[in-house]
Scaffold this motif. Sequence first.
Motif, PDB file in Angstrom:
ATOM      1  N   LEU A 147       0.612  -1.212  -0.073  1.00  0.00           N
ATOM      2  CA  LEU A 147       0.136  -0.021   0.075  1.00  0.00           C
ATOM      3  C   LEU A 147       0.864   1.134   0.081  1.00  0.00           C
ATOM      4  O   LEU A 147       1.706   1.512   0.895  1.00  0.00           O
ATOM      5  CB  LEU A 147      -0.831  -0.095   1.157  1.00  0.00           C
ATOM      6  N   VAL A 148       0.879   2.215  -1.116  1.00  0.00           N
ATOM      7  CA  VAL A 148       1.509   3.409  -0.908  1.00  0.00           C
ATOM      8  C   VAL A 148       0.757   4.527  -0.273  1.00  0.00           C
ATOM      9  O   VAL A 148      -0.556   4.587  -0.432  1.00  0.00           O
ATOM     10  CB  VAL A 148       1.847   3.828  -2.519  1.00  0.00           C
ATOM     11  N   GLU A 149       1.385   5.229   0.401  1.00  0.00           N
ATOM     12  CA  GLU A 149       0.850   6.315   1.396  1.00  0.00           C
ATOM     13  C   GLU A 149       1.376   7.284   0.563  1.00  0.00           C
ATOM     14  O   GLU A 149       2.649   7.849   0.905  1.00  0.00           O
ATOM     15  CB  GLU A 149       1.254   6.118   2.714  1.00  0.00           C
ATOM     16  N   PRO A 150       0.625   8.556   0.061  1.00  0.00           N
ATOM     17  CA  PRO A 150       1.249   9.822  -0.241  1.00  0.00           C
ATOM     18  C   PRO A 150       1.851  10.533   1.031  1.00  0.00           C
ATOM     19  O   PRO A 150       1.302  10.237   2.060  1.00  0.00           O
ATOM     20  CB  PRO A 150      -0.271  10.499  -0.837  1.00  0.00           C
ATOM     21  N   SER A 151       2.789  11.422   0.770  1.00  0.00           N
ATOM     22  CA  SER A 151       3.345  12.183   1.802  1.00  0.00           C
ATOM     23  C   SER A 151       2.770  13.346   2.267  1.00  0.00           C
ATOM     24  O   SER A 151       1.895  13.690   1.467  1.00  0.00           O
ATOM     25  CB  SER A 151       5.003  12.083   1.485  1.00  0.00           C
ATOM     26  N   ALA A 152       3.450  14.127   3.050  1.00  0.00           N
ATOM     27  CA  ALA A 152       2.945  15.364   3.571  1.00  0.00           C
ATOM     28  C   ALA A 152       3.172  16.615   2.269  1.00  0.00           C
ATOM     29  O   ALA A 152       2.965  17.711   2.434  1.00  0.00           O
ATOM     30  CB  ALA A 152       3.417  15.785   4.862  1.00  0.00           C
ATOM     31  N   GLY A 153       3.915  16.171   1.518  1.00  0.00           N
ATOM     32  CA  GLY A 153       4.384  16.934   0.324  1.00  0.00           C
ATOM     33  C   GLY A 153       5.591  18.039   0.695  1.00  0.00           C
ATOM     34  O   GLY A 153       6.100  17.681   1.653  1.00  0.00           O
ATOM     35  N   GLY A 154       6.111  18.913   0.005  1.00  0.00           N
ATOM     36  CA  GLY A 154       7.586  19.188  -0.026  1.00  0.00           C
ATOM     37  C   GLY A 154       8.549  18.679  -0.405  1.00  0.00           C
ATOM     38  O   GLY A 154       8.371  17.257  -0.643  1.00  0.00           O
ATOM     39  N   GLY A 155       9.385  18.944  -0.801  1.00  0.00           N
ATOM     40  CA  GLY A 155      11.007  17.847  -0.859  1.00  0.00           C
ATOM     41  C   GLY A 155      10.806  17.208  -2.169  1.00  0.00           C
ATOM     42  O   GLY A 155      11.162  16.044  -1.844  1.00  0.00           O
ATOM     43  N   ARG A 156      10.437  17.641  -3.067  1.00  0.00           N
ATOM     44  CA  ARG A 156       9.933  16.858  -4.396  1.00  0.00           C
ATOM     45  C   ARG A 156       9.531  15.245  -4.250  1.00  0.00           C
ATOM     46  O   ARG A 156       9.859  14.586  -4.575  1.00  0.00           O
ATOM     47  CB  ARG A 156      11.540  16.547  -5.022  1.00  0.00           C
ATOM     48  N   SER A 157       8.362  15.312  -3.538  1.00  0.00           N
ATOM     49  CA  SER A 157       7.547  14.231  -3.115  1.00  0.00           C
ATOM     50  C   SER A 157       7.002  13.789  -4.379  1.00  0.00           C
ATOM     51  O   SER A 157       6.579  14.457  -5.411  1.00  0.00           O
ATOM     52  CB  SER A 157       6.358  14.585  -2.465  1.00  0.00           C
ATOM     53  N   LEU A 158       7.149  12.639  -4.576  1.00  0.00           N
ATOM     54  CA  LEU A 158       6.457  11.657  -5.862  1.00  0.00           C
ATOM     55  C   LEU A 158       4.953  11.663  -5.927  1.00  0.00           C
ATOM     56  O   LEU A 158       4.354  11.524  -6.826  1.00  0.00           O
ATOM     57  CB  LEU A 158       7.214  10.342  -5.837  1.00  0.00           C
ATOM     58  N   ALA A 159       4.360  11.553  -4.521  1.00  0.00           N
ATOM     59  CA  ALA A 159       3.039  11.570  -4.460  1.00  0.00           C
ATOM     60  C   ALA A 159       2.705  12.194  -3.006  1.00  0.00           C
ATOM     61  O   ALA A 159       3.003  11.886  -2.092  1.00  0.00           O
ATOM     62  CB  ALA A 159       2.430  10.173  -4.578  1.00  0.00           C
TER      63      ALA A 159
END
Length: 294
Positions: A147-159
């Motif tokens: 299960l892929v969990e999107p991140s909080a964003g910033g820092g060139r996040s992939l999702a």
Amino acid sequence: MLLETPIGGHATVAGGLAKAGLPYLDRSGSAAVQVYVSNPRGWALAAGDPLQDEAFASGCAERRTVAYVHASLLVNLGSPTPLTVERSVATLEHALGRAAAIGARGVVFHAGSAVDAGHASRAMDQVRDALLPLLDRAAAAGLPKLLVEPSAGGGRSLAARVEDLGPYLAAVERHPWLGVCFDTCHAWAAGHDLSAPGGMAATLDALTATVGADRLWLVHANDSKDTVGSTRDRHESVGRGTIGPAAFAELLAHPAAQGVPVIVETPNDDGAGHSADIALLRSLIPERSSSGRR
Ligand SMILES: [Zn+2]
């Protein structure tokens, strides 16, 4: 008919998976649980204790509790450092094996980041190269799912935003062994205004439109200490943070979340804190319709 929504928390299992984990289930009232199977901030891969594994698996089964493994937080399949990618793959392999041993349904990992601007164009190809063989092997062997969990964003996040999951899933040809874990605190940090009336529902609509109706397999229900779009990932007890209880009520009423297990990863995991989070979430589940009951 509404499906039962299992709600529980992330258990600290220092001292033994069954020895610490099963009392946690009873203390917190968890009907779903998530654990780490190695140091979440390291690369060392713990072997596990077969007796504890077996006791945990049967203890969960007796309680009808669904279990998940959260992979090390260092996992980053998009990293520009080859050794990090290599270790990430080994960590996910290990977590899948451990998840199978403890009767868990799946392994959650973070979507990752390209870290450097110059690596952004290469990072998704790298995810594909690393993840596809892993998904194929897990599917062939009947291992738990990823299960892929999107991140909080910033820092060139992939999702980070839910729409970012489109390209992520496309990179692995929408592989049937890869699902999504939706974390409310991350989505809020990534700019989804969940606290606005209808905001949570609109975000889940967007998620469903991107990934499909059957790809949301787990929810991390966390409130936040920060403002929307902050890209900061500081969890707060459910209902006590900037997201607020109404958003969680919207989540639990949304069609996409029906029957999907919910895990809280809020600061207090000593039992008392998660009990309150879990009880609050349970109280926010819409009343079942009584029509057709007699
Ligand atoms: Zn999470």
